[in-house]
Design a protein around this motif. Structure first.
Motif, PDB file in Angstrom:
ATOM      1  N   GLY A 141       0.813  -1.217   0.000  1.00  0.00           N
ATOM      2  CA  GLY A 141       0.000   0.000   0.000  1.00  0.00           C
ATOM      3  C   GLY A 141       0.843   1.262   0.000  1.00  0.00           C
ATOM      4  O   GLY A 141       0.543   2.220  -0.720  1.00  0.00           O
ATOM      5  N   VAL A 142       1.904   1.280   0.804  1.00  0.00           N
ATOM      6  CA  VAL A 142       2.791   2.440   0.840  1.00  0.00           C
ATOM      7  C   VAL A 142       3.471   2.627  -0.510  1.00  0.00           C
ATOM      8  O   VAL A 142       3.596   3.751  -1.008  1.00  0.00           O
ATOM      9  CB  VAL A 142       3.839   2.284   1.976  1.00  0.00           C
ATOM     10  CG1 VAL A 142       4.973   3.276   1.831  1.00  0.00           C
ATOM     11  CG2 VAL A 142       3.174   2.435   3.322  1.00  0.00           C
ATOM     12  N   THR A 143       3.887   1.537  -1.126  1.00  0.00           N
ATOM     13  CA  THR A 143       4.540   1.628  -2.425  1.00  0.00           C
ATOM     14  C   THR A 143       3.591   2.144  -3.493  1.00  0.00           C
ATOM     15  O   THR A 143       3.970   2.971  -4.328  1.00  0.00           O
ATOM     16  CB  THR A 143       5.100   0.256  -2.841  1.00  0.00           C
ATOM     17  OG1 THR A 143       5.919  -0.245  -1.795  1.00  0.00           O
ATOM     18  CG2 THR A 143       5.913   0.362  -4.100  1.00  0.00           C
ATOM     19  N   ALA A 144       2.353   1.684  -3.475  1.00  0.00           N
ATOM     20  CA  ALA A 144       1.370   2.178  -4.438  1.00  0.00           C
ATOM     21  C   ALA A 144       1.101   3.665  -4.212  1.00  0.00           C
ATOM     22  O   ALA A 144       1.017   4.442  -5.173  1.00  0.00           O
ATOM     23  CB  ALA A 144       0.076   1.382  -4.326  1.00  0.00           C
ATOM     24  N   THR A 145       1.014   4.073  -2.972  1.00  0.00           N
ATOM     25  CA  THR A 145       0.813   5.484  -2.659  1.00  0.00           C
ATOM     26  C   THR A 145       2.000   6.323  -3.113  1.00  0.00           C
ATOM     27  O   THR A 145       1.828   7.406  -3.694  1.00  0.00           O
ATOM     28  CB  THR A 145       0.584   5.671  -1.147  1.00  0.00           C
ATOM     29  OG1 THR A 145      -0.523   4.870  -0.750  1.00  0.00           O
ATOM     30  CG2 THR A 145       0.330   7.117  -0.794  1.00  0.00           C
ATOM     31  N   MET A 146       3.199   5.832  -2.870  1.00  0.00           N
ATOM     32  CA  MET A 146       4.390   6.557  -3.302  1.00  0.00           C
ATOM     33  C   MET A 146       4.465   6.631  -4.834  1.00  0.00           C
ATOM     34  O   MET A 146       4.942   7.619  -5.380  1.00  0.00           O
ATOM     35  CB  MET A 146       5.652   5.894  -2.740  1.00  0.00           C
ATOM     36  CG  MET A 146       5.785   6.026  -1.232  1.00  0.00           C
ATOM     37  SD  MET A 146       5.675   7.717  -0.635  1.00  0.00           S
ATOM     38  CE  MET A 146       7.161   8.403  -1.300  1.00  0.00           C
TER      39      MET A 146
ATOM     40  N   ALA B 244       1.862   6.879  -6.815  1.00  0.00           N
ATOM     41  CA  ALA B 244       0.915   7.937  -7.181  1.00  0.00           C
ATOM     42  C   ALA B 244       1.506   9.314  -6.895  1.00  0.00           C
ATOM     43  O   ALA B 244       1.360  10.237  -7.696  1.00  0.00           O
ATOM     44  CB  ALA B 244      -0.398   7.745  -6.441  1.00  0.00           C
ATOM     45  N   ILE B 245       2.194   9.452  -5.774  1.00  0.00           N
ATOM     46  CA  ILE B 245       2.832  10.730  -5.440  1.00  0.00           C
ATOM     47  C   ILE B 245       3.950  11.036  -6.429  1.00  0.00           C
ATOM     48  O   ILE B 245       4.118  12.174  -6.859  1.00  0.00           O
ATOM     49  CB  ILE B 245       3.346  10.706  -3.990  1.00  0.00           C
ATOM     50  CG1 ILE B 245       2.172  10.669  -3.020  1.00  0.00           C
ATOM     51  CG2 ILE B 245       4.262  11.894  -3.698  1.00  0.00           C
ATOM     52  CD1 ILE B 245       2.551  10.428  -1.579  1.00  0.00           C
TER      53      ILE B 245
ATOM     54  N   SER C 234       4.080  10.252  -9.503  1.00  0.00           N
ATOM     55  CA  SER C 234       3.516  10.699 -10.776  1.00  0.00           C
ATOM     56  C   SER C 234       3.236  12.195 -10.765  1.00  0.00           C
ATOM     57  O   SER C 234       3.290  12.845 -11.802  1.00  0.00           O
ATOM     58  CB  SER C 234       2.232   9.929 -11.086  1.00  0.00           C
ATOM     59  OG  SER C 234       1.182  10.361 -10.244  1.00  0.00           O
TER      60      SER C 234
ATOM     61  N   ALA D 269      -1.336   8.856 -12.453  1.00  0.00           N
ATOM     62  CA  ALA D 269      -1.222   8.477 -11.037  1.00  0.00           C
ATOM     63  C   ALA D 269      -1.615   7.015 -10.840  1.00  0.00           C
ATOM     64  O   ALA D 269      -0.949   6.278 -10.114  1.00  0.00           O
ATOM     65  CB  ALA D 269      -2.093   9.378 -10.180  1.00  0.00           C
TER      66      ALA D 269
ATOM     67  N   ALA E 122       0.875   4.056  -9.583  1.00  0.00           N
ATOM     68  CA  ALA E 122       0.475   3.323  -8.382  1.00  0.00           C
ATOM     69  C   ALA E 122       0.409   1.822  -8.668  1.00  0.00           C
ATOM     70  O   ALA E 122       0.888   1.011  -7.860  1.00  0.00           O
ATOM     71  CB  ALA E 122      -0.868   3.827  -7.881  1.00  0.00           C
TER      72      ALA E 122
ATOM     73  N   GLY F 155       2.897  -0.747  -6.829  1.00  0.00           N
ATOM     74  CA  GLY F 155       2.235  -1.728  -5.973  1.00  0.00           C
ATOM     75  C   GLY F 155       2.396  -3.157  -6.464  1.00  0.00           C
ATOM     76  O   GLY F 155       2.728  -4.055  -5.689  1.00  0.00           O
TER      77      GLY F 155
END
Length: 93
Positions: A32-37, A39-40, A42, A64, A68, A72
């Motif tokens: 989850g953190v990796t997917a969020t990072m 998106a950030i 992007s 994004a 993500a 992820g």
């Protein structure tokens, strides 16, 4: 005091969270953190116009959601395959 009765500062060590649940929770949190990072990232890399290639096969758009998914899924596979191997081996013993 036996292993079943061990406590840590008043918290029963045998209650609630076992090792498997902790490892799976940690795995999901990392993905989850990796997917969020992703998106950030992007948002930071706004000039990227070429598509991302997941595993050299699947083309993802440079949005994004694409970043993500790329982050992820990559971490999910890289961490998930050894985790599944450990689960399989531990159940066979």
């Amino acid at each position: 005091m036996t292993d079943a009765e061990s406590t840590f500062e008043g918290i029963d060590a045998g209650e609630g969270l076992d090792g498997r649940r902790f490892v799976i929770g940690l795995y999901l949190a990392l993905v989850g953190v990796t997917a969020t990072m992703g998106a950030i990232l992007s948002v930071v890399l706004t000039g990227v116009e070429e598509s991302l290639t997941l595993f050299g096969i699947i083309a993802l758009p440079p949005t994004a959601a694409g970043f993500a998914l790329y982050g992820g899924l990559t971490v999910a596979v890289i961490l998930g395959v050894p985790l599944l191997a450990m689960i399989y081996i531990s159940e066979k013993r």
